[in-house]
Design a protein around this motif. Structure first.
Motif, PDB file in Angstrom:
ATOM      1  N   ASP A   1      27.729  67.223 -28.171  1.00 44.66           N
ATOM      2  CA  ASP A   1      27.903  67.120 -26.818  1.00 44.66           C
ATOM      3  C   ASP A   1      26.255  66.482 -26.850  1.00 44.66           C
ATOM      4  OD1 ASP A   1      27.954  67.593 -23.519  1.00 44.66           O
ATOM      5  OD2 ASP A   1      25.658  68.090 -23.783  1.00 44.66           O
ATOM      6  N   HIS A   2      25.322  66.985 -27.621  1.00 48.75           N
ATOM      7  CA  HIS A   2      23.483  65.501 -26.867  1.00 48.75           C
ATOM      8  C   HIS A   2      22.617  66.090 -28.343  1.00 48.75           C
ATOM      9  CE1 HIS A   2      22.845  69.618 -24.977  1.00 48.75           C
ATOM     10  NE2 HIS A   2      21.590  69.008 -25.349  1.00 48.75           N
ATOM     11  N   VAL A   3      22.087  65.177 -28.534  1.00 52.11           N
ATOM     12  CA  VAL A   3      20.360  65.517 -29.542  1.00 52.11           C
ATOM     13  C   VAL A   3      19.568  66.127 -28.860  1.00 52.11           C
ATOM     14  CG1 VAL A   3      19.437  64.643 -31.944  1.00 52.11           C
ATOM     15  CG2 VAL A   3      21.937  64.554 -31.369  1.00 52.11           C
ATOM     16  N   ALA A   4      18.679  66.316 -28.393  1.00 55.33           N
ATOM     17  CA  ALA A   4      18.030  66.680 -27.713  1.00 55.33           C
ATOM     18  C   ALA A   4      16.562  66.233 -29.137  1.00 55.33           C
ATOM     19  CB  ALA A   4      18.110  68.094 -27.388  1.00 55.33           C
ATOM     20  N   ILE A   5      15.337  65.376 -27.929  1.00 57.62           N
ATOM     21  CA  ILE A   5      14.371  65.302 -28.784  1.00 57.62           C
ATOM     22  C   ILE A   5      12.886  65.671 -27.507  1.00 57.62           C
ATOM     23  CG2 ILE A   5      13.081  62.626 -29.614  1.00 57.62           C
ATOM     24  CD1 ILE A   5      16.102  62.211 -30.175  1.00 57.62           C
TER      25      ILE A   5
ATOM     26  N   VAL B   1      21.368  61.576 -26.091  1.00 61.75           N
ATOM     27  CA  VAL B   1      20.543  61.616 -26.803  1.00 61.75           C
ATOM     28  C   VAL B   1      20.071  62.280 -25.416  1.00 61.75           C
ATOM     29  CG1 VAL B   1      18.534  60.633 -27.295  1.00 61.75           C
ATOM     30  CG2 VAL B   1      20.418  60.001 -28.071  1.00 61.75           C
ATOM     31  N   GLN B   2      19.367  63.489 -25.845  1.00 60.71           N
ATOM     32  CA  GLN B   2      18.260  63.914 -24.530  1.00 60.71           C
ATOM     33  C   GLN B   2      17.336  64.315 -24.709  1.00 60.71           C
ATOM     34  OE1 GLN B   2      18.678  68.539 -24.852  1.00 60.71           O
ATOM     35  NE2 GLN B   2      19.037  68.402 -22.058  1.00 60.71           N
ATOM     36  N   LEU B   3      16.713  63.052 -24.647  1.00 60.46           N
ATOM     37  CA  LEU B   3      15.127  63.071 -23.881  1.00 60.46           C
ATOM     38  C   LEU B   3      14.492  64.329 -23.215  1.00 60.46           C
ATOM     39  CD1 LEU B   3      14.489  59.773 -23.964  1.00 60.46           C
ATOM     40  CD2 LEU B   3      14.431  61.214 -25.879  1.00 60.46           C
TER      41      LEU B   3
ATOM     42  N   HIS C   1      14.390  68.648 -31.413  1.00 57.54           N
ATOM     43  CA  HIS C   1      13.831  70.109 -31.182  1.00 57.54           C
ATOM     44  C   HIS C   1      15.552  70.733 -31.203  1.00 57.54           C
ATOM     45  CE1 HIS C   1      13.824  73.554 -27.801  1.00 57.54           C
ATOM     46  NE2 HIS C   1      12.891  73.101 -28.044  1.00 57.54           N
ATOM     47  N   HIS C   2      16.479  69.725 -30.882  1.00 54.13           N
ATOM     48  CA  HIS C   2      18.133  70.672 -31.537  1.00 54.13           C
ATOM     49  C   HIS C   2      19.317  70.050 -30.945  1.00 54.13           C
ATOM     50  CE1 HIS C   2      17.584  71.218 -26.555  1.00 54.13           C
ATOM     51  NE2 HIS C   2      19.131  71.072 -26.474  1.00 54.13           N
ATOM     52  N   VAL C   3      20.516  70.703 -31.158  1.00 55.56           N
ATOM     53  CA  VAL C   3      21.851  69.895 -31.593  1.00 55.56           C
ATOM     54  C   VAL C   3      22.334  70.487 -30.063  1.00 55.56           C
ATOM     55  CG1 VAL C   3      23.437  69.305 -32.674  1.00 55.56           C
ATOM     56  CG2 VAL C   3      21.193  68.729 -33.410  1.00 55.56           C
TER      57      VAL C   3
ATOM     58  N   ALA D   1      23.997  78.543 -24.123  1.00 55.78           N
ATOM     59  CA  ALA D   1      23.356  79.793 -24.422  1.00 55.78           C
ATOM     60  C   ALA D   1      22.970  78.897 -26.475  1.00 55.78           C
ATOM     61  CB  ALA D   1      24.170  80.529 -25.255  1.00 55.78           C
ATOM     62  N   PHE D   2      21.702  79.048 -26.815  1.00 58.00           N
ATOM     63  CA  PHE D   2      20.915  78.707 -27.999  1.00 58.00           C
ATOM     64  C   PHE D   2      20.853  80.192 -29.053  1.00 58.00           C
ATOM     65  CE2 PHE D   2      18.914  76.112 -24.499  1.00 58.00           C
ATOM     66  CZ  PHE D   2      19.023  75.063 -25.620  1.00 58.00           C
ATOM     67  N   LEU D   3      21.190  79.729 -29.759  1.00 58.69           N
ATOM     68  CA  LEU D   3      21.657  79.647 -31.009  1.00 58.69           C
ATOM     69  C   LEU D   3      20.219  79.429 -32.012  1.00 58.69           C
ATOM     70  CD1 LEU D   3      24.457  79.500 -32.449  1.00 58.69           C
ATOM     71  CD2 LEU D   3      24.538  81.802 -31.203  1.00 58.69           C
TER      72      LEU D   3
ATOM     73  N   ILE E   1      20.165  75.674 -31.835  1.00 56.76           N
ATOM     74  CA  ILE E   1      21.852  75.212 -31.792  1.00 56.76           C
ATOM     75  C   ILE E   1      21.887  75.595 -30.585  1.00 56.76           C
ATOM     76  CG2 ILE E   1      23.598  75.236 -32.306  1.00 56.76           C
ATOM     77  CD1 ILE E   1      23.455  75.852 -35.109  1.00 56.76           C
ATOM     78  N   GLU E   2      22.415  74.252 -29.947  1.00 58.88           N
ATOM     79  CA  GLU E   2      23.026  74.864 -28.239  1.00 58.88           C
ATOM     80  C   GLU E   2      24.041  74.682 -28.020  1.00 58.88           C
ATOM     81  OE1 GLU E   2      21.239  72.062 -25.707  1.00 58.88           O
ATOM     82  OE2 GLU E   2      21.988  73.280 -23.825  1.00 58.88           O
ATOM     83  N   LEU E   3      24.878  75.561 -27.650  1.00 52.37           N
ATOM     84  CA  LEU E   3      26.344  75.856 -27.512  1.00 52.37           C
ATOM     85  C   LEU E   3      27.122  75.620 -26.195  1.00 52.37           C
ATOM     86  CD1 LEU E   3      27.379  78.343 -28.945  1.00 52.37           C
ATOM     87  CD2 LEU E   3      27.865  77.225 -30.165  1.00 52.37           C
TER      88      LEU E   3
END
Ligand code: CO
Length: 132
Positions: free
Chosen positions: A6-10, A53-55, A77-79, A115-117, A127-129
């Protein structure tokens, strides 16, 4: 279980400067901006095909992203992975040994359910679901 990225967060310190970088360098286009007051985070989503890409940047000093920046600096930061059903995916992942940050799914940006792992049980990656 994971259907797409879905996104890669930076995590960044200056959201506008980071957006300008992605626009000027890659011709990326912002498709969504949102501030999540509960999380103390402001985000800009830039489309990359069907993913983003999620800034993200903190809006207050005690947010988790602020603590991340203080400890680790700017960067990945997370995927976020898309799943059909966040509650089902969270239950299956924790049954398989992943560690939940969120005991139950909660509201994410764009009206998603997330939800985060925990990275400590996921080889160092938060990891974010994401259920759309
Ligand atoms: Co995210």
């Amino acid at each position: 279980m994971l259907t797409e990225i879905d996104h890669v967060a930076i995590a960044v310190r200056d959201l506008d400067a980071a957006v300008l970088f992605y626009e000027a360098t890659f011709g990326a286009v912002v498709t969504h901006r949102e501030t999540m007051d509960d999380d103390g985070v402001s985000e800009a989503l830039l489309a990359v095909a069907e993913s983003y890409v999620q800034l993200i940047t903190p809006t207050r000093a005690d947010s988790t992203v602020a603590r991340f920046l203080d400890a680790r600096g700017e960067g990945l930061h997370h995927v976020g992975y898309r799943v059909a059903d966040c509650a089902d995916a969270l239950a299956a992942a924790t049954a398989a040994g992943a560690k939940a940050v969120d005991p139950t799914p909660r509201r994410g940006s764009r009206g998603t359910t997330v939800a985060f792992l925990h990275p400590k049980a996921s080889f160092g990656t938060l990891i974010e679901l994401v259920q759309q």
